[in-house]
Design an enzyme around this catalytic site. Structure first.
Site, PDB file in Angstrom:
ATOM      1  CB  THR A 181      -4.689  -3.142  10.396  1.00  0.00           C
ATOM      2  OG1 THR A 181      -3.492  -3.074   9.641  1.00  0.00           O
ATOM      3  CG2 THR A 181      -5.535  -1.933  10.076  1.00  0.00           C
ATOM      4  CG  ASN A 184      -2.097   0.841   6.189  1.00  0.00           C
ATOM      5  OD1 ASN A 184      -2.626  -0.105   5.596  1.00  0.00           O
ATOM      6  ND2 ASN A 184      -1.746   1.937   5.581  1.00  0.00           N
ATOM      7  N   GLY A 202      -4.124  -8.297   4.686  1.00  0.00           N
ATOM      8  CA  GLY A 202      -3.604  -8.369   3.310  1.00  0.00           C
ATOM      9  C   GLY A 202      -3.910  -7.153   2.469  1.00  0.00           C
ATOM     10  CB  THR A 228      -4.437  -6.058   8.297  1.00  0.00           C
ATOM     11  OG1 THR A 228      -4.132  -4.847   7.647  1.00  0.00           O
ATOM     12  CG2 THR A 228      -5.753  -6.007   8.978  1.00  0.00           C
TER      13      THR A 228
HETATM   14  N1  GLY Z   1      -5.092  -0.938   6.146  1.00  0.00           N
HETATM   15  C1  GLY Z   1      -5.644  -1.851   5.237  1.00  0.00           C
HETATM   16  C2  GLY Z   1      -7.106  -1.654   5.074  1.00  0.00           C
HETATM   17  O1  GLY Z   1      -7.762  -1.190   5.989  1.00  0.00           O
HETATM   18  O2  GLY Z   1      -7.618  -1.914   4.026  1.00  0.00           O
END
Ligand code: GLY
Length: 541
Positions: free
Chosen positions: A368, A370, A442, A350
């Protein structure tokens, strides 16, 4: 720990990629406010940091205005309308990889709507001025850095992912260190967003092209999904730790409740007396982490679909009872910790950036795709990568996702629902003024990374650069393992083992516990801490 923080008397930007940080600083120097700069950095990162910067993903923006008003812009992706609970299970009920790789892994993107909403309500500068730098970077190109090239060399997971999709392979795998990477299709998409507004991404030509590409490739996102997508404002969570007010992320982030719950368990425990990096303090904080993540596995989901019992989870009596169960000498094995009994319900990858402007407005953004480079798909002709955010749902409640997180029914897939997140943009204030602005990428480690940088500054009195660079650790209840970054002494590790901690072996895990970016206001001097784990840049004036 020898690096000094970046300094500024007026404004500060910290971002995970230097060219994008430069864009943010230029907007601030030209009279833009922190939201203007955040929008410009967000678009620039979509060009210069395709690992996580994006148009095809989503995220959260936390804003605190100099006059004390706060808002949380939720532009998290949503499950497509045709999504269903068991869509990632094979006929035998086993999880497939479809939530991680390829077209079907994609949630409805939110970033462009999010930046549009932020700009419309809180920005000053013309929209076009905030996108122009990104268009320039995409059209004229920029030199591929060592870090960028290393993330894509043969044999890496990113290389294997992008190789599967011809458009991604063509754009990202043909450039090497020092080459100029130009992205003409992305420049054209950004130009449309500049000229037609964010709506083009959701209802205009971009939307039509994206929906057609989805249909041609077995993806689920339709024109209807795009038309219906809205970013929303939510009320940030607020709590206190020592002399600071903590303003942080509400659901569908699990992070804000996590930060407040863990700070609550630490407050008054005296854990800090053992000192930063001591086995005793690591043990105590890890036990707090273990307890929060047990709750995370059960109670969290999209607040528009499920009731997240936030008041109960943050009730001081509940937090005291969780604290009381911590043994200062020994681990409590995760098998013995269940999500807390709350009583009846009351009703890898992210990116993050922070900005404080000359008026004292503060913005923290985590957004992000992901996984690094998302689901691997670049939309042909549009030049942007798509997310694999569907994997943040509990594709099979009770079984691990990509981040080895076990999640519950509250986070099961439903059409139009937002997947639970760990992204935790957070702002601390002191005496009514912004004191600290931070956040991190992270995955599941974000919350613990953010927590530790707060503790390093507030409890261990480190400057912001030392605070972000200091070795970190991570526990997420299940798997019952303590992850330690390099730099924690072997003697300390031996003591932790003696207390019963199962230490995750370095060779089997990515030892980085989030890349935290932070700004601290030290009596009028803004200090920027760019995490040395990556290629981030802090710059102020
Ligand atoms: N994609 C990581 C989060 O949103 O936690």
């Amino acid at each position: 720990m020898a690096r000094q923080p970046a300094l500024g008397q007026h404004a500060m930007v910290v971002a995970q990629e230097p060219l994008a940080a430069d864009v943010g600083l230029a907007v601030l120097k030209a009279g833009g406010n922190a939201v203007d700069a955040a929008v410009a950095v967000g678009f620039a990162l979509a060009v210069t940091y395709p690992f996580a910067g994006n148009l095809g993903g989503g995220g959260f923006m936390l804003v605190r205005s100099a006059d004390g008003r706060t808002t949380f812009i939720d532009f998290r992706e949503k499950a497509p309308l045709s999504a269903s609970r068991n869509m990632y299970l094979d006929t035998g009920g086993k999880l497939t990889k479809d939530s991680i790789v390829g077209w079907r892994a994609c949630g409805v993107p939110g970033s462009v709507r999010g930046f549009g909403l932020a700009h419309q309500k809180y920005g000053h500068k013309p929209w076009a001025e905030l996108i122009d730098p990104a268009i320039q970077l995409a059209a004229a190109g920029y030199p591929v850095t060592y870090q960028f090239s290393q993330s894509l060399i043969a044999g890496t997971n990113s290389n294997k992912l992008l190789s599967q999709f011809p458009e991604s392979k063509r754009i990202f795998l043909s450039s090497h260190y020092g080459d100029t990477l130009t992205q003409p299709e992305l420049a054209a998409t950004l130009t449309r967003i500049r000229d037609k507004g964010p709506g083009d991404f959701y209802e205009g030509e971009i939307a039509h092209k994206l929906a057609a590409a989805m249909e041609a490739n077995g993806g689920l996102i339709t024109l209807d999904d795009l038309k219906q997508y809205q970013a929303v404002e939510r009320t940030p969570l607020r709590g206190h730790y020592r002399d600071y007010e903590v303003i942080t992320s509400p659901p569908p982030s699990s992070g804000g409740i996590g930060i407040l719950q863990m700070l609550g368990m630490l407050d008054g425990s005296g854990y800090e007396k053992a000192g930063a990096g001591s086995a005793a303090s690591i043990h105590y904080v890890a036990e707090a982490m273990r307890r929060f993540y047990a709750d995370r596995s059960e109670y969290f989901g999209d607040p528009d679909f499920v009731k997240v019992p936030g008041t109960k989870l943050l009730d001081p009596r509940y937090i005291s009872s969780r604290r009381a169960s911590i043994d200062v000498q020994h681990v409590t094995p995760s098998q013995q910790i269940r999500p807390g009994n709350l009583g009846p319900y009351e009703s890898t990858e992210t990116t993050h950036f922070n900005i404080v402007d000359s008026e004292g407005n503060a913005v923290a953004v985590t957004y992000t795709l992901n996984g690094g480079y998302g689901n691997g798909v670049t939309v042909p002709g549009l030049g942007f990568l798509l997310n694999n955010e569907m994997d943040d749902f509990a594709a099979k409640p009770g079984e691990e996702n990509m981040f080895h997180l076990i999640q519950g029914e509250a986070n099961a897939i439903q059409p139009g629902k937002r997947p639970l997140s760990s992204m935790t943009p957070t702002i601390l204030t002191h005496d009514g003024k912004v004191f600290m602005v931070l956040g991190a990428p992270g995955g599941s480690r974000i919350i613990n990374g953010v927590l530790q940088v707060i503790l390093n500054v507030v409890d261990f009195h480190m400057n912001v650069q030392d605070a972000v660079d200091w070795p970190r650790f991570h526990h997420q209840w299940m798997p019952d393992q303590l992850y330690l970054e390099k730099g924690i002494s072997p003697d300390t590790v031996a003591i932790l083992r003696g207390m019963g901690h199962k230490i995750a072996p370095y060779e089997n895990t990515n030892p980085v516990v989030a890349r935290v970016e932070a700004i601290v206001n030290d009596n009028g001097w803004l200090q920027g801490g760019a995490d040395g784990r990556g290629n981030a840049k802090a710059e102020g004036y």
